[in-house]
Enzyme design. Structure first.
Site, mmCIF file in Angstrom:
data_model
loop_
_atom_site.group_PDB
_atom_site.id
_atom_site.type_symbol
_atom_site.label_atom_id
_atom_site.label_comp_id
_atom_site.label_asym_id
_atom_site.label_seq_id
_atom_site.Cartn_x
_atom_site.Cartn_y
_atom_site.Cartn_z
ATOM 1 N N GLU A 174 6.159 1.402 -0.171
ATOM 2 C CA GLU A 174 5.112 0.716 0.119
ATOM 3 C C GLU A 174 4.953 1.714 2.192
ATOM 4 O O GLU A 174 4.023 0.514 2.952
ATOM 5 C CB GLU A 174 3.352 -0.195 0.599
ATOM 6 C CG GLU A 174 3.772 -0.395 -1.071
ATOM 7 C CD GLU A 174 2.444 -1.401 -1.387
ATOM 8 O OE1 GLU A 174 2.212 -0.886 -2.836
ATOM 9 O OE2 GLU A 174 2.410 -2.530 -1.304
ATOM 10 N N GLU A 280 2.765 1.635 -8.896
ATOM 11 C CA GLU A 280 2.181 0.468 -8.170
ATOM 12 C C GLU A 280 1.137 0.076 -9.735
ATOM 13 O O GLU A 280 -0.409 1.175 -8.425
ATOM 14 C CB GLU A 280 2.923 -0.351 -7.406
ATOM 15 C CG GLU A 280 3.879 -0.446 -7.262
ATOM 16 C CD GLU A 280 3.757 -1.279 -5.775
ATOM 17 O OE1 GLU A 280 3.132 -2.343 -5.590
ATOM 18 O OE2 GLU A 280 5.117 -1.322 -5.254
#
Length: 347
Positions: A174, A280
């Site tokens: 991320e 995710e």
């Protein structure tokens, strides 16, 4: 994931925080035509918590309420891939090199394909946290590039020695604003971030040239964030194969965000010629029916990405339940029994 970073859009252009998530909208969606071979499409789960849960004797139960290996439950629900995070020197002996090797070998022996997610930190890396490992704190930028290369090469070589060659490797987790702050903060120095990515890329390819390298951002619906990041990486010569995304919608906005994510995925393919993957996903465990609808839709949308370039979808920590780290987006109920949410992966 973990810092619930998928709930809040963190746009780095001018370091602006936005909550421009459309809610309460519904609409019909035309049927999607899959363009990727079902045999190659990754249906996966990140199970980085599993070894820790097992160490505390947390149990998992299948559809019939029978206690069973969590990985077998996932496999029986159509999952074919496992994602594992790596921390450099965590406080507990979980998600370090030894733990990841143990879990990867276990998953490989059960027939799963493997993704390795390098955080390049001793703790969680996400849009709000990209803390350098303690042992790297005093390194200059050249030292950080070498550390990224060496750490990546070391873990992947150790895995290979045990018969595991990951199909995918994430260089950072991320990384909405880069990694290894401050040196690798993208909004301050995109070139540094690109060169850190290249260090991880080169190490990965040195171990296995066919492993695909992923650059992963959160908020897969946020096209302006992705254009900002990948325009910047392209301008600075970053090397990677796949654009990875996170997506954590709420029950009242998943249709909107799924559609925006599909639009973004197709734009990434057209703009950069890269493959894309949803690395995710997760949704409120208390409503497995809605979660199943969300998952079914994002799986279908990812399969429909232009040119067959939608590689797969990974559920983040579906095995978490109850009071485990207060995380409420798993796919097991409060007693540890799998819910119908995971039935979405059967097709």
């Amino acid at each position: 994931m973990f810092k619930w970073s998928g709930k809040i859009m963190k746009r780095i252009s001018g370091v602006v925080l936005s909550l421009s998530i459309l809610t309460g909208l519904s609409y019909s969606v035309a049927p999607l035509t899959p363009t990727v071979d079902a045999a190659t499409f990754a249906k996966g789960a990140d199970v980085g918590w599993l070894s820790e849960m097992e160490s505390y004797n947390w149990a998992f139960y299948n559809d019939a309420g029978v206690k069973q290996d969590a990985l077998q439950i996932l496999k029986d629900h159509g999952m074919n891939s496992i994602r594992l995070r790596v921390w450099v020197n965590p406080a507990k002996n979980f998600s370090n090199k030894a733990d990841v090797i143990k879990q990867a070998v276990r998953a490989k022996q059960m027939g799963f394909r493997i993704m390795i997610d390098f955080h390049y930190s001793d703790v969680w890396a996400d849009p709000a946290n990209q803390t350098k490992p303690k042992d790297w704190a005093n390194k200059d930028f050249n030292g950080l590039m070498k550390a990224v290369y060496d750490h990546t090469y070391d873990v992947l070589t150790a895995l290979k020695a045990q018969g595991v060659t990951p199909e995918w490797v994430q260089v950072g987790n991320e990384t909405n604003n880069g990694m290894l702050w401050e040196e690798g903060r993208a909004s301050a120095n995109m070139k540094n971030f690109a060169w850190l990515i290249n260090s991880g890329y080169d190490a990965t390819k040195a171990v296995n040239s066919s492993t695909k390298v992923i650059v992963h951002l959160s908020n897969g619906y946020d096209n302006s964030l992705y254009r900002w990041m990948f325009d910047g990486l392209k301008a600075n010569g970053a090397k990677y194969d796949v654009i990875g995304m996170s997506l954590y919608p709420e029950k009242n906005n998943w249709q909107t965000l799924n559609q925006q994510t599909l639009t973004n995925m197709n734009d990434m393919v057209a703009r950069y010629g890269k493959e894309v993957m949803v690395c995710e996903v997760g949704m409120d465990a208390s409503d497995p029916t809605t979660s199943k609808a969300f998952l079914t839709d994002i799986l279908n949308k990812t399969r429909s990405v232009s040119g067959g370039k939608g590689l797969g979808v990974f559920y983040w920590e579906p095995e978490s339940y109850g009071t485990w780290y207060a995380y409420t987006k798993g796919a097991f109920d409060s007693k540890g029994k799998v819910t119908i949410a995971l039935d979405a992966f059967l097709n």
